[in-house]
Design a protein around this motif. Structure first.
Motif, PDB file in Angstrom:
ATOM      1  N   TYR A 104      -6.984   8.733   6.680  1.00 35.51           N
ATOM      2  CA  TYR A 104      -8.268   8.354   5.462  1.00 35.51           C
ATOM      3  C   TYR A 104      -7.999   7.173   4.874  1.00 35.51           C
ATOM      4  O   TYR A 104      -8.746   6.506   4.429  1.00 35.51           O
ATOM      5  CB  TYR A 104      -9.383   9.427   4.626  1.00 35.51           C
ATOM      6  N   ALA A 105      -6.520   7.890   4.889  1.00 38.08           N
ATOM      7  CA  ALA A 105      -6.199   6.110   3.743  1.00 38.08           C
ATOM      8  C   ALA A 105      -5.549   5.047   4.427  1.00 38.08           C
ATOM      9  O   ALA A 105      -6.002   3.871   4.024  1.00 38.08           O
ATOM     10  CB  ALA A 105      -4.435   7.003   3.370  1.00 38.08           C
ATOM     11  N   TRP A 151      -0.669  11.181   0.056  1.00 38.79           N
ATOM     12  CA  TRP A 151      -1.619  10.516   1.241  1.00 38.79           C
ATOM     13  C   TRP A 151      -1.322  10.617   2.214  1.00 38.79           C
ATOM     14  O   TRP A 151      -2.133  10.479   3.198  1.00 38.79           O
ATOM     15  CB  TRP A 151      -2.109   9.248   0.450  1.00 38.79           C
ATOM     16  N   LEU A 152      -0.521   9.760   2.705  1.00 39.33           N
ATOM     17  CA  LEU A 152       0.658   9.171   3.771  1.00 39.33           C
ATOM     18  C   LEU A 152       1.169  10.402   4.607  1.00 39.33           C
ATOM     19  O   LEU A 152       1.325  10.137   6.179  1.00 39.33           O
ATOM     20  CB  LEU A 152       1.140   8.226   3.739  1.00 39.33           C
ATOM     21  N   VAL A 161      -9.254   3.314   4.617  1.00 42.08           N
ATOM     22  CA  VAL A 161      -8.980   2.799   3.584  1.00 42.08           C
ATOM     23  C   VAL A 161      -8.924   1.398   3.486  1.00 42.08           C
ATOM     24  O   VAL A 161      -9.198   0.780   2.949  1.00 42.08           O
ATOM     25  CB  VAL A 161      -8.992   3.305   2.049  1.00 42.08           C
ATOM     26  N   LEU A 180       0.641   3.584  -2.717  1.00 42.71           N
ATOM     27  CA  LEU A 180      -0.096   5.478  -2.323  1.00 42.71           C
ATOM     28  C   LEU A 180       0.844   6.601  -2.164  1.00 42.71           C
ATOM     29  O   LEU A 180       1.337   7.784  -1.949  1.00 42.71           O
ATOM     30  CB  LEU A 180      -0.219   5.830  -0.886  1.00 42.71           C
ATOM     31  N   TRP A 199       0.966  -1.305   0.042  1.00 44.17           N
ATOM     32  CA  TRP A 199      -0.200  -0.278   0.397  1.00 44.17           C
ATOM     33  C   TRP A 199       0.732   1.755  -0.416  1.00 44.17           C
ATOM     34  O   TRP A 199       0.555   2.320  -0.681  1.00 44.17           O
ATOM     35  CB  TRP A 199      -0.947  -0.419   1.133  1.00 44.17           C
ATOM     36  N   THR A 203      -4.984  13.762   5.024  1.00 41.06           N
ATOM     37  CA  THR A 203      -5.420  12.659   4.299  1.00 41.06           C
ATOM     38  C   THR A 203      -5.178  11.267   5.250  1.00 41.06           C
ATOM     39  O   THR A 203      -5.300  10.105   5.206  1.00 41.06           O
ATOM     40  CB  THR A 203      -4.683  12.259   2.727  1.00 41.06           C
TER      41      THR A 203
END
Lengths: 280, 386
Positions: free
Chosen positions: A144-145, A135-136, A148, A114, A110, A141
């Motif tokens: 929320y990442a 993202w990270l 997911v 990402l 992941w 975010t």
């Protein structure tokens, strides 16, 4: 004889639990030869600490997003697979893969996906003309990442539980519903499938809830709670306090808070179970 | 009310033929039983009539209208299932109300939450309540309306299933072995109740069962199905007395009919176990089977009587069965006798005979063959043997 079961329960469950509770009233530090009783000081510290409230709020947000999404998607996938034809086993295996795979290893996959520059996700977004995110590494975010990834991981397990529940619904109920005039997928779902899945759903929600509360591996591997504590969760705080700062007493107090939430979930489950969600 | 017609109905599952061309006309208001051993296709036939299963070929007509592609509920038939198929999460009231709610409420009014705001809902719901309560009173369920199916006994569940079927006043009822989950005593009771219900409703009843006692006691006609075919249709007495096929003879009647190997001779005479019977037939010479119901077997010596050894006795109170092992037949012959008379000892030798009128003979393919007593014998009760 209750003695063997009771002995085991004390040894494996109640003993360690009481140990943790006792530890939370001390200033014990990992490796130190002595400790002293400090009463509720750890808890006072904790409730005065911004990081604790932040990590509690993040954990609850995580649970509030992951549980409904993973349960609803798990049910949807199970219904689709159940109504599908020849490729059933194939789909079942694919959706179950994330459950069998080690989450730490999957987290690294992941992480690549990402990645802000050469990750698959941002690549796709660029392809359709959107600006990607880091993202990270972005405090807007990161949590929320992680949600997911949590949903992705829980979905397969929930699907398998729902599939088992679907299989155990007597076929004749669907026949009866058809005769009674329940046309269409929605009417059948409302009259037969959803109520008959009641016990399964309660179980799935509670299991997903408890597992979401325990979220740790993805956080530890991908964000370490950052950036600026935006993805700090309870168990990660506990880990950092106990094993990086060696504040075992404080870590134990955090554990007690965590246990209270899990206990609440369990109580909700047994209350629902007693209220007759199970059918004779 | 409905007349149900089946023309050349066939059903094949993965190249296995389950139904091999069923032609059957069920008259309006008739109580017909479909019986047969398990796996004969009787339940499949019922599901095809209900519309739960499409036929592979052939047609189903209800009141002259072809119903292929018509949804089960639109065929206006009700079905009672073996497992009752009650909705376990709904109360007795709600279970009975389901078919009415599905029909009378619009889809919008059935929606959770927002449905309650629908303007027509209240009035329709009152109508439903009246109908459910009327049916509940009729079936003596009024006191149980708030219970869940899990809190009911088998007989009560059965009644709820019947209530759910009759509440919408369908033109026909389909029963799929509805009594087989009940204990023996309750079954006899429910048999009477269902027969009474039929007299009351005057609707068409199609009743699938493997229990011939149910078929014999309730129905006006019986259709015997064997291996995907209807082998014989007739009144219970006709099917019992006058089976057209050896499989019908063996399936109907408990205990099973006695079957003995026989021969049709060139001179049209009939032989059984090497003994000549005072019977003639028009059938071609060859092997045949001679069958006699246990209650038509007569004990006692006589010329040509069959000798055997008593292997087992069954004393049932009102009747007794004597099992007699006879040479050259694997299964023992059964004789039904009144328990008033002295029963023979197990192991003792005994002689059996039967009258000419008791003989049902079947040819090598299992078809019934007509036998006649020669003209000189005029006494009907004259024994064929002994």
């Amino acid at each position: 004889m209750v003695a063997p079961a009771f002995t085991l329960m004390c040894l494996l469950l109640l003993g360690p639990l009481l140990g943790v509770i006792a530890l939370s009233f001390t200033d014990y530090q990992l490796g130190s030869p002595q400790f002293s009783w400090i009463g509720l000081a750890n808890y006072q510290d904790m409730f005065g600490d911004r990081v604790f409230w932040l990590s509690l709020r993040n954990t609850l947000t995580y649970v509030a997003i992951v549980v409904p999404a993973a349960v609803a998607l798990g049910l949807a996938v199970a219904l689709l697979i159940e109504s599908g034809g020849s490729l059933r086993t194939w789909y079942r295996t694919i959706y179950f893969l994330p459950v069998m795979a080690t989450l730490i290893a999957m987290s690294i996959v992941w992480e690549f996906m990402l990645h802000p520059q050469f990750g698959l996700i941002n690549g796709l977004l660029h392809g359709i003309g959107f600006e990607g995110f880091s993202w990270l590494q972005d405090r807007r975010t990161a949590l929320y990442a992680l949600c997911v990834i949590g949903i992705w991981q829980a979905l397969g397990f929930n699907m398998v539980l729902f599939l088992a529940g679907l299989v155990s619904i007597p076929r004749q109920l669907y026949d009866a519903a058809e005769i009674d005039g329940a046309h269409g997928a929605w009417a059948r779902f409302r009259l037969v499938t959803w109520p008959m899945l009641g016990p399964t759903t309660v179980f799935v929600v509670v299991i997903t809830g408890i597992r979401s509360f325990q979220v740790f591996d993805t956080v530890h591997v991908l964000t370490k709670g950052g950036p600026s504590k935006s993805s700090e969760v309870l168990i990660h705080t506990m880990y950092v306090e106990s094993f990086e700062f060696f504040r075992s007493g404080y870590g134990a107090a955090l554990t007690v808070v965590f246990l209270v939430f899990v206990l609440l979930l369990t109580l909700i489950k047994s209350a629902l179970a007693n209220r007759g969600v199970h059918y004779a | 009310m409905a007349k149900i017609e089946l023309n050349g109905v066939r059903k094949t599952f993965d190249q296995t033929a389950i139904l091999k061309g069923i032609d059957l006309t069920i008259e309006d208001g008739e109580f017909i039983a479909l019986i047969g051993p398990s796996g004969c296709g009787k339940s499949t036939l019922l599901r095809i009539i209900a519309g739960l299963e499409p036929q592979s070929s052939g047609e189903v007509r209800i009141d002259g209208v072809q119903v292929d592609g018509v949804r089960p509920s639109a065929r206006n038939l009700a079905m009672v299932f073996q497992s009752y198929a009650l909705y376990p999460h709904l109360s007795v009231f709600d279970n009975i109300a389901v078919p009415l709610r599905m029909r009378r409420h619009s889809a919008l009014a059935r929606m959770p939450l927002i449905g309650r705001l629908h303007p027509e809902r209240g009035r329709t719901e009152r109508g439903i309540r009246e109908d459910v309560e009327r049916v509940a009173a009729q079936l003596e369920l009024a006191a149980l309306l708030k219970r869940k199916p899990g809190q009911l006994s088998g007989g009560q569940r059965q009644r709820v299933a019947v209530g759910r079927a009759i509440v919408r006043q369908p033109v026909g009822f389909l029963f799929d072995e509805p009594l087989s989950n009940l204990d023996a005593k309750l079954r006899v009771h429910m048999r009477a109740e269902l027969a009474q219900l039929h007299r009351q409703l005057k609707a068409t009843f199609v009743y699938v069962t493997h229990d011939q006692a149910e078929a014999m006691t309730m129905s006006s006609r019986i259709a015997v199905m064997i291996e995907g075919n209807i082998v014989q249709i007739g009144t219970p007495a006709e099917v019992y007395e006058n089976p057209r096929d050896i499989r019908v003879a063996e399936f109907v009647g408990s205990p099973k009919i006695n079957a003995m190997p026989g021969v049709i001779r060139e001179d049209r005479g009939l032989e059984v176990l090497g003994r000549q019977l005072r019977l003639n037939t028009t059938a071609a010479a060859g092997r045949c089977t001679v069958c006699v119901r246990p209650e038509r077997m007569e004990l006692g010596p006589g010329p040509g009587a069959i000798a055997g050894i008593v292997t087992h006795l069954e004393h049932l109170g009102a009747e007794a069965f004597i099992h007699v092992k006879v040479d050259r037949i694997d299964l023992p012959l059964l004789a039904r006798v009144s328990p008033d008379q002295q029963l023979p000892e197990i192991g003792s030798a005994i002689q059996l005979g039967f009258s000419a009128s008791a003989v049902r003979a079947f040819d090598a393919t299992g078809k019934r063959i007509d036998v006649t007593a020669p003209a000189r014998s005029e006494r009907v009760r004259e024994k064929a043997l002994g």
